[in-house]
Design an enzyme around this catalytic site. Structure first.
Site, PDB file in Angstrom:
ATOM      1  N   LYS A 160     -10.398   2.919   5.794  1.00  0.00           N
ATOM      2  CA  LYS A 160     -10.099   2.792   4.362  1.00  0.00           C
ATOM      3  C   LYS A 160     -11.007   1.760   3.710  1.00  0.00           C
ATOM      4  O   LYS A 160     -11.595   2.001   2.651  1.00  0.00           O
ATOM      5  CB  LYS A 160      -8.632   2.428   4.180  1.00  0.00           C
ATOM      6  CG  LYS A 160      -8.164   2.432   2.730  1.00  0.00           C
ATOM      7  CD  LYS A 160      -6.658   2.190   2.635  1.00  0.00           C
ATOM      8  CE  LYS A 160      -5.890   3.315   3.277  1.00  0.00           C
ATOM      9  NZ  LYS A 160      -4.422   3.154   3.181  1.00  0.00           N
ATOM     10  N   ARG A 204      -2.578  -2.759   1.930  1.00  0.00           N
ATOM     11  CA  ARG A 204      -2.589  -1.482   2.641  1.00  0.00           C
ATOM     12  C   ARG A 204      -3.262  -1.634   4.003  1.00  0.00           C
ATOM     13  O   ARG A 204      -4.251  -2.347   4.144  1.00  0.00           O
ATOM     14  CB  ARG A 204      -3.357  -0.420   1.837  1.00  0.00           C
ATOM     15  CG  ARG A 204      -2.747  -0.090   0.490  1.00  0.00           C
ATOM     16  CD  ARG A 204      -3.679   0.821  -0.318  1.00  0.00           C
ATOM     17  NE  ARG A 204      -3.095   1.231  -1.582  1.00  0.00           N
ATOM     18  CZ  ARG A 204      -2.398   2.344  -1.781  1.00  0.00           C
ATOM     19  NH1 ARG A 204      -2.219   3.173  -0.769  1.00  0.00           N
ATOM     20  NH2 ARG A 204      -1.907   2.635  -2.959  1.00  0.00           N
TER      21      ARG A 204
END
Length: 903
Positions: free
Chosen positions: A22, A91
């Site tokens: 990510k 996250r």
């Protein structure tokens, strides 16, 4: 001082080891100029340090402070400010995608004061309180380990009291009350008040995300996907953008091509007035991207441009997460998307035709596991069936099983041998164990990017989602639809290619890909008929597999014991027989003859039994050589433990004792019992078997060698070109092989002279003992070929009994990380593999033209095939049904080897 933090503006997609998938892709999109909210990544180095010590590195807190201040300066807002609060999401992001397995916390920075400022800044009081309740809910579940159902139940009660079904129908006053209820849950369940200091929220959220790397579900997922436990996760801190700011805002997940079928076009899900977790959780059914164009046309146009740019840049199917904040598009994530097996093959050839990748790259983007999935049967289109409903086709396949309504039941019934279909309103990460245990998954809610869909596609599991006509009652363990009620245990069938759900079992038929592999392209296209989607898939598989055959260095042989097996193997592309297990030919009535050979009192009795076996063996080998005419056929001399051909000692002793008690003693049984006791072994797998049996029992190997020679002579006389090879099992000493080969040469000369057919059959050895591998230089002086029997080589290297350990302690070893995969499934490269490498190198040092192959179960395992290619084996041999998979993986191994050499 070690650096643990990196801004998005500093990295790129090639830094996944450090930044996680990510973080690396957020940095790449930032570099491409796409609209990415500013933020920073805490690297995987920090996670590994945390896992080693249980504490955050001391310098990390300082580095996070510096990164937060850079973020505040760039945006002109402060974390937790009253008037213009900066909010961030925290996250996870590992190197390899692990959808739903780790944690995320949104809206970090909100408290009782800043929620007022957020409402004024946004001009939307409802939005501010909705964001605050989401933070408390996610923080409570993720950081404080509070049961998420407590928050969900409270939300359901609030909606029921209001008389509404959707959370978007709750107003600001309702949400303010919900926040107070959530804070009370936090106080009651955790013993502390919800933290009001934004930096405390951030620090705790970071620790929670790092900690989530080692949750049970994350470890289970990694074991299944063979992801190393020591990689760790990065943590991405991203400035919040809001999709829950009213009808001009929303959030979604999209794919540049359909991940289920591979068709070109934009596919995805969009939710108006929502935050990202709502889409993945599947709690509300979504809009399609076409419907997004209607409600937010400008953002939709920008999204399409961004997706095209990303697919061109990555040269592959990409999936993206995005948010629209009052008409403004923000890109929150991209990655090379997970896809189903049909989609993988279609997309690979589509990208070749679009001149974005080469055929070598296309081959590298599919796998043997995906090809295996395409060989599964599918529902018979002509069979009678009762359609219950139709949902979204999320992951293809035909699954038939007993309906179960929770993961624990799925695991229990599957362990008892039942096929089960897991039926849920929506799945969540805690359902992973039940999904793994099931043959299919069916949900009432969610879209193609919901948790159930994403995880099922990654696992190759049949899945139908969004079947919203289903009224599922987990408490009653039943579901209702269209006048039908399905109770737990009732059989249902789901079609992951069409989304159809049926009551009862539905017959299955062979897949067109299986037809192609066995009967050829034309037969498969005839089966597909006017179904162009299926025909396109068959053609894609044909193109990729043909390229694999043109590319691979390794030959692919099959393990086959009968003419039927050989015929099937050859139709599936086998280039020879790498292992014929002759002991399988001595079952049934023939077992008595072998018993007579082993237990004979004199040469005459033994020879009579051998003479009876000779024509039977000659017929066996003749049929095999006929089917494999022109191709190498390696026949292993009899190998099994002695006890497999003798009566069971306990059963025989009981029979003799009972007969003696009745006064009906049988002299033959008494004599037999004495012989069996004399030859009984405590550990028969390491006893009188293989070459030892052939040397101790006169005439047994000679019988088989003569039968092979006579069958080869018969075939030559019939105009054929047999290539029989004689393999000697369980050799530990070169002198054992000398004795057998001398006898083999004598029999070849004898049969050849008698039949007028020159016979020069290669005699080789099965390397299945560590000593054989370590003395390969000496054995190669006599052996003309090696074939690694990796099943026994694994047993004898590890000291494992395969029949016992897999059920006895392997589950604990896998759970505790002692093993990441069974060494009987994938070759242990560090131990068993090192023995293989030594034997290849030293064997060829003695005999440069030595042919070397493998015939254990590892010959059909994709990861093992890559290893065998790297050490220079000439062929792999596997079961007939795994031949196409081995062909594909051998091609991929050749490409990877060439890439490695180039680097």
């Amino acid at each position: 001082m070690a650096s643990y933090v990196q801004d998005f503006s500093e990295g790129g997609k090639d830094q996944k080891d450090l930044l996680g998938g990510k973080g690396a892709n957020l940095a790449e999109m930032t570099r491409l100029g796409l609209p990415v909210p500013p933020g920073f990544t805490i690297t995987t180095d920090a996670c590994r340090a945390y896992m080693r010590t249980g504490h955050l590195p001391p310098e990390l807190r300082v580095q996070v402070t510096m990164a937060v201040r850079r973020l505040e300066d760039a945006l002109g807002r402060g974390l937790g400010d009253f008037h213009e609060p900066l909010l961030v999401s925290v996250r996870s992001g590992a190197k390899f995608s692990m959808p739903g397995m780790m944690e995320t916390v949104l809206n970090v920075g909100l408290n009782d004061a800043s929620v007022i400022g957020l409402a004024e800044l946004a001009g939307d009081e409802r939005f501010a309180w909705d964001s605050y309740r989401r933070l408390i809910q996610m923080f409570g579940r993720t950081v404080l380990d509070i049961d998420g159902d407590l928050f969900a139940d409270t939300l359901d009660k609030a909606k029921a009291a209001k008389g509404v079904e959707q959370d978007v129908d709750l107003d600001a006053a309702d949400l303010r009350q919900l926040v107070e209820a959530y804070k009370e849950i936090v106080r009651t369940e955790s013993g502390r008040v919800f933290p009001q200091h934004p930096r405390e929220q951030l620090d705790l959220a970071i620790v929670a995300v790092l900690r989530s790397w080692n949750t049970d579900r994350a470890r289970l997922y990694r074991r299944r996907e063979r992801i190393p436990d020591d990689l760790g996760t990065a943590v991405n801190v991203v400035s919040m953008v809001f999709g829950n700011l009213g009808p001009t805002s929303g959030t979604g997940v999209a794919f540049t091509r359909d991940p289920a079928t591979g068709h070109s076009g934009d596919y995805g899900d969009y939710l108006v007035n929502a935050q990202g977790e709502d889409v993945v959780a599947g709690i509300r059914n979504t809009l399609s991207l076409a419907e997004m164009e209607r409600v937010s046309p400008q953002a939709y146009g920008e999204l399409r441009q961004a997706m095209r740019r990303l697919e061109t840049h990555y040269r592959d199917l990409c999936d993206v997460e995005f948010t629209v904040e009052r008409g403004k598009l923000w890109m929150l994530q991209t990655r090379v998307g997970k896809r189903t097996a049909p989609a993988a093959f279609r997309i690979a050839t589509q990208l070749v035709d679009e001149h974005l990748i080469t055929m070598d790259e296309a081959l590298s983007r599919v796998s043997g596991a995906q090809l295996s999935q395409l060989m599964f049967p599918r529902f018979d289109a002509h069979a009678e069936r009762t359609l219950l409903t139709t949902g979204m086709a999320a992951s293809p396949g035909a699954a038939v099983g007993h309906a179960v309504f929770d993961s624990a039941t799925a695991e229990a019934r599957a362990a008892a041998g039942d096929d089960v279909v897991l039926v849920r309103r929506e799945t969540n990460p805690d359902d992973l164990g039940g999904m793994i245990a099931s043959v299919g998954v069916l949900t009432a809610r969610g879209g193609k990017t919901s948790h159930a869909a994403v995880v099922a596609r990654g696992m190759g599991l049949t899945c139908v989602v969004g079947a919203d006509a289903l009224d599922i009652d987990p408490a009653a363990r039943s579901m209702k639809v269209g006048g039908h009620e399905v109770a737990e245990g009732d059989v249902v069938a789901i079609d992951g290619s069409t989304g159809e759900v049926y009551l009862g079992a539905v017959p299955v038929v062979p897949s067109p890909v299986s037809t192609y592999l066995g009967e050829g392209l034309d037969a498969a296209l005839d089966q597909a008929g006017e179904d162009e989607q299926t025909a396109d898939l068959v053609r894609s598989v044909h193109r990729v597999l043909t390229h694999a055959d043109d590319t691979r260095r390794l030959r692919v042989h099959a393990n086959a014991d009968t003419a039927e097996d050989a015929r099937r193997a050859r139709s599936l592309g086998a280039q020879g027989i790498g292992l014929c297990r002759t002991e399988h030919m001595f079952l049934g009535e023939r077992r008595v003859l072998v018993e007579r050979v082993v237990l004979a009192d004199d040469d005459e009795e033994r020879q009579a039994a051998l003479d009876a076996l000779l024509p039977l063996q000659r017929e066996d080998f003749g049929a095999l050589l006929t089917e494999m005419d022109g191709l190498p056929t390696t026949i292993r001399l009899i190998d099994p433990p002695l006890h497999e051909f003798l009566p069971d000692l306990t059963d025989l002793a009981v029979r003799v004792a009972l007969a003696r008690e009745r006064g009906e003693e049988d002299a033959h049984d008494v004599k037999l019992l004495a012989a069996v006791r004399r030859m009984h072994e405590a550990n028969p797998m390491l006893g009188l078997r293989g070459v030892r049996l052939g040397l101790v029992v006169p005439g047994l190997f000679a019988l088989q060698i003569r039968a092979i020679c006579e069958a080869a002579a018969d075939r030559v006389e019939a105009g054929g070109t047999p290539h029989a090879e004689i393999m000697v099992p369980l050799v530990g000493s070169v002198m054992e092989l000398h004795l057998v080969r001398d006898e083999a040469l004598r029999i070849m000369a004898e049969v050849g002279e008698a039949r007028g057919v020159p016979l020069d059959l290669p005699v080789g050895v099965m390397i299945e003992l560590p000593r054989a591998a370590l003395t390969a230089d000496r054995i190669a002086e006599v052996a003309q070929f090696f074939s690694f029997g990796t099943n026994d080589l694994t047993q004898t290297t590890w000291g494992f009994s395969r029949d016992d350990v897999e059920g006895a302690f392997f589950p604990e070893y896998l759970a505790n990380g002692v093993l990441t995969v069974s060494p009987f499934e994938t070759i242990d490269t560090k131990g068993v593999g090192r023995l293989v490498r030594i034997a290849v190198e030293e064997g060829r040092a003695t005999r440069p033209d030595l042919t070397v192959g493998v015939c254990g179960e590892h010959g059909g395992d994709p990861e093992s095939i890559r290893f065998f290619d790297s050490v220079g084996l000439d062929y792999v041999s596997c079961s007939p049904f795994r031949v196409p998979v081995a062909r594909l993986e051998a091609g991929r191994a050749a490409i990877q080897g060439a890439d490695s050499d180039a680097r």
